[in-house]
Motif scaffolding. Structure first.
Motif, PDB file in Angstrom:
ATOM      1  N   SER A   1       0.782  -1.125   0.112  1.00  0.00           N
ATOM      2  CA  SER A   1       0.011   0.021   0.134  1.00  0.00           C
ATOM      3  C   SER A   1       0.905   1.139   0.104  1.00  0.00           C
ATOM      4  O   SER A   1       1.920   1.165   0.512  1.00  0.00           O
ATOM      5  CB  SER A   1      -0.725  -0.041   1.292  1.00  0.00           C
ATOM      6  N   GLN A   2       0.394   2.319  -0.454  1.00  0.00           N
ATOM      7  CA  GLN A   2       0.943   3.605  -0.583  1.00  0.00           C
ATOM      8  C   GLN A   2       0.753   4.397   0.585  1.00  0.00           C
ATOM      9  O   GLN A   2      -0.293   4.183   1.184  1.00  0.00           O
ATOM     10  CB  GLN A   2       0.764   4.404  -1.851  1.00  0.00           C
ATOM     11  N   PRO A   3       1.618   5.219   1.145  1.00  0.00           N
ATOM     12  CA  PRO A   3       1.354   6.248   2.175  1.00  0.00           C
ATOM     13  C   PRO A   3       0.018   7.026   1.778  1.00  0.00           C
ATOM     14  O   PRO A   3       0.101   7.098   0.632  1.00  0.00           O
ATOM     15  CB  PRO A   3       2.543   6.958   2.543  1.00  0.00           C
ATOM     16  N   VAL A   4      -0.561   7.678   2.691  1.00  0.00           N
ATOM     17  CA  VAL A   4      -1.562   8.656   2.440  1.00  0.00           C
ATOM     18  C   VAL A   4      -0.935   9.987   2.925  1.00  0.00           C
ATOM     19  O   VAL A   4      -0.587  10.066   4.020  1.00  0.00           O
ATOM     20  CB  VAL A   4      -2.844   8.225   3.257  1.00  0.00           C
ATOM     21  N   VAL A   5      -0.895  10.846   2.034  1.00  0.00           N
ATOM     22  CA  VAL A   5      -0.497  12.206   2.554  1.00  0.00           C
ATOM     23  C   VAL A   5      -1.808  13.183   2.738  1.00  0.00           C
ATOM     24  O   VAL A   5      -2.893  13.228   2.349  1.00  0.00           O
ATOM     25  CB  VAL A   5       0.253  12.844   1.049  1.00  0.00           C
ATOM     26  N   ARG A  26       6.251  13.280  -6.026  1.00  0.00           N
ATOM     27  CA  ARG A  26       5.823  12.454  -7.189  1.00  0.00           C
ATOM     28  C   ARG A  26       5.134  11.304  -6.781  1.00  0.00           C
ATOM     29  O   ARG A  26       4.313  10.530  -7.194  1.00  0.00           O
ATOM     30  CB  ARG A  26       6.690  12.296  -8.360  1.00  0.00           C
ATOM     31  N   GLY A  27       5.852  10.729  -5.621  1.00  0.00           N
ATOM     32  CA  GLY A  27       5.127   9.289  -4.920  1.00  0.00           C
ATOM     33  C   GLY A  27       6.073   8.138  -5.058  1.00  0.00           C
ATOM     34  O   GLY A  27       5.929   7.266  -4.333  1.00  0.00           O
ATOM     35  N   ASN A  28       7.221   8.703  -5.867  1.00  0.00           N
ATOM     36  CA  ASN A  28       8.235   7.583  -5.887  1.00  0.00           C
ATOM     37  C   ASN A  28       9.616   7.842  -4.942  1.00  0.00           C
ATOM     38  O   ASN A  28      10.542   7.186  -4.934  1.00  0.00           O
ATOM     39  CB  ASN A  28       8.886   7.280  -7.204  1.00  0.00           C
ATOM     40  N   GLU A  29       9.314   8.826  -4.098  1.00  0.00           N
ATOM     41  CA  GLU A  29      10.506   9.161  -3.112  1.00  0.00           C
ATOM     42  C   GLU A  29      10.804   8.519  -2.038  1.00  0.00           C
ATOM     43  O   GLU A  29       9.704   7.826  -1.382  1.00  0.00           O
ATOM     44  CB  GLU A  29      10.593  10.589  -2.903  1.00  0.00           C
ATOM     45  N   SER A  30      11.974   8.448  -1.672  1.00  0.00           N
ATOM     46  CA  SER A  30      12.058   7.304  -0.428  1.00  0.00           C
ATOM     47  C   SER A  30      11.940   8.144   0.831  1.00  0.00           C
ATOM     48  O   SER A  30      12.105   7.710   1.970  1.00  0.00           O
ATOM     49  CB  SER A  30      13.427   6.390  -0.440  1.00  0.00           C
ATOM     50  N   SER A  31      12.503   9.608   0.631  1.00  0.00           N
ATOM     51  CA  SER A  31      12.469  10.501   1.763  1.00  0.00           C
ATOM     52  C   SER A  31      11.736  11.732   1.227  1.00  0.00           C
ATOM     53  O   SER A  31      11.853  12.193   0.182  1.00  0.00           O
ATOM     54  CB  SER A  31      13.825  10.659   2.134  1.00  0.00           C
ATOM     55  N   ILE A  32      11.268  12.427   2.373  1.00  0.00           N
ATOM     56  CA  ILE A  32      10.679  13.822   2.129  1.00  0.00           C
ATOM     57  C   ILE A  32      11.646  14.692   1.580  1.00  0.00           C
ATOM     58  O   ILE A  32      11.220  15.515   0.692  1.00  0.00           O
ATOM     59  CB  ILE A  32       9.864  14.496   3.210  1.00  0.00           C
ATOM     60  N   VAL A  55       1.634  12.700   7.000  1.00  0.00           N
ATOM     61  CA  VAL A  55       1.683  11.302   6.032  1.00  0.00           C
ATOM     62  C   VAL A  55       1.316  10.308   6.938  1.00  0.00           C
ATOM     63  O   VAL A  55       1.753   9.861   8.247  1.00  0.00           O
ATOM     64  CB  VAL A  55       2.991  10.804   5.560  1.00  0.00           C
ATOM     65  N   ASP A  56       0.332   9.330   6.648  1.00  0.00           N
ATOM     66  CA  ASP A  56      -0.110   8.037   7.076  1.00  0.00           C
ATOM     67  C   ASP A  56       0.585   7.068   6.457  1.00  0.00           C
ATOM     68  O   ASP A  56       0.650   6.650   5.366  1.00  0.00           O
ATOM     69  CB  ASP A  56      -1.699   7.698   6.781  1.00  0.00           C
ATOM     70  N   CYS A  57       1.873   6.381   7.385  1.00  0.00           N
ATOM     71  CA  CYS A  57       2.364   5.313   6.709  1.00  0.00           C
ATOM     72  C   CYS A  57       1.576   4.017   6.926  1.00  0.00           C
ATOM     73  O   CYS A  57       0.929   3.704   8.106  1.00  0.00           O
ATOM     74  CB  CYS A  57       3.861   5.146   7.598  1.00  0.00           C
ATOM     75  N   LEU A  58       1.766   3.122   6.018  1.00  0.00           N
ATOM     76  CA  LEU A  58       0.975   1.664   6.152  1.00  0.00           C
ATOM     77  C   LEU A  58       2.146   0.843   6.025  1.00  0.00           C
ATOM     78  O   LEU A  58       3.082   0.981   5.458  1.00  0.00           O
ATOM     79  CB  LEU A  58      -0.139   1.788   4.872  1.00  0.00           C
ATOM     80  N   PRO A  59       2.126  -0.364   6.752  1.00  0.00           N
ATOM     81  CA  PRO A  59       2.999  -1.338   6.854  1.00  0.00           C
ATOM     82  C   PRO A  59       3.309  -1.515   5.423  1.00  0.00           C
ATOM     83  O   PRO A  59       2.425  -2.022   4.585  1.00  0.00           O
ATOM     84  CB  PRO A  59       2.350  -2.638   7.833  1.00  0.00           C
ATOM     85  N   PRO A  60       4.601  -2.052   4.993  1.00  0.00           N
ATOM     86  CA  PRO A  60       5.799  -1.654   5.852  1.00  0.00           C
ATOM     87  C   PRO A  60       6.114  -0.095   5.950  1.00  0.00           C
ATOM     88  O   PRO A  60       6.108   0.151   4.576  1.00  0.00           O
ATOM     89  CB  PRO A  60       6.889  -2.633   5.393  1.00  0.00           C
ATOM     90  N   CYS A  61       6.410   0.597   6.734  1.00  0.00           N
ATOM     91  CA  CYS A  61       6.961   1.977   6.689  1.00  0.00           C
ATOM     92  C   CYS A  61       8.236   2.083   7.286  1.00  0.00           C
ATOM     93  O   CYS A  61       8.516   1.576   8.346  1.00  0.00           O
ATOM     94  CB  CYS A  61       5.609   2.622   7.554  1.00  0.00           C
ATOM     95  N   ASN A  62       9.193   2.405   6.366  1.00  0.00           N
ATOM     96  CA  ASN A  62      10.507   2.773   6.645  1.00  0.00           C
ATOM     97  C   ASN A  62      10.837   3.904   6.920  1.00  0.00           C
ATOM     98  O   ASN A  62      10.598   4.897   6.196  1.00  0.00           O
ATOM     99  CB  ASN A  62      11.620   2.102   5.846  1.00  0.00           C
ATOM    100  N   TYR A  63      11.111   4.368   8.417  1.00  0.00           N
ATOM    101  CA  TYR A  63      11.292   5.780   8.682  1.00  0.00           C
ATOM    102  C   TYR A  63      12.462   5.998   9.763  1.00  0.00           C
ATOM    103  O   TYR A  63      12.805   5.032  10.319  1.00  0.00           O
ATOM    104  CB  TYR A  63      10.083   6.465   9.217  1.00  0.00           C
TER     105      TYR A  63
END
Length: 63
Positions: A1-5, A26-32, A55-63
């Motif tokens: 799933s994609q994160p929700v902004v 764009r949605g393909n970034e690994s970091s803000i 941002v709502d992170c959905l599993p797996p969420c790497n931060y």
């Protein structure tokens, strides 16, 4: 799933200094920080905490 902004201070207005403004992703970034943004620490007069983002992170969420 994609994160929700979430925009427009969806989780409430923040406080303190704003260090990042004019962020466009764009949605393909690994970091803000990989998103296009204005120069770090340079905040324009139109920036305020009414425009804070989250941002709502959905599993797996790497931060």
């Amino acid at each position: 799933s994609q994160p929700v902004v979430r925009g427009r201070a969806h989780y409430g207005r923040g406080n303190g200094p704003m260090l990042l403004a004019g962020v466009t992703c764009r949605g393909n970034e690994s970091s803000i920080l990989d998103c296009h943004h204005l120069e770090l620490g340079v905040i324009r007069f139109w920036c305020n905490h009414d425009r804070d983002a989250g941002v709502d992170c959905l599993p797996p969420c790497n931060y």
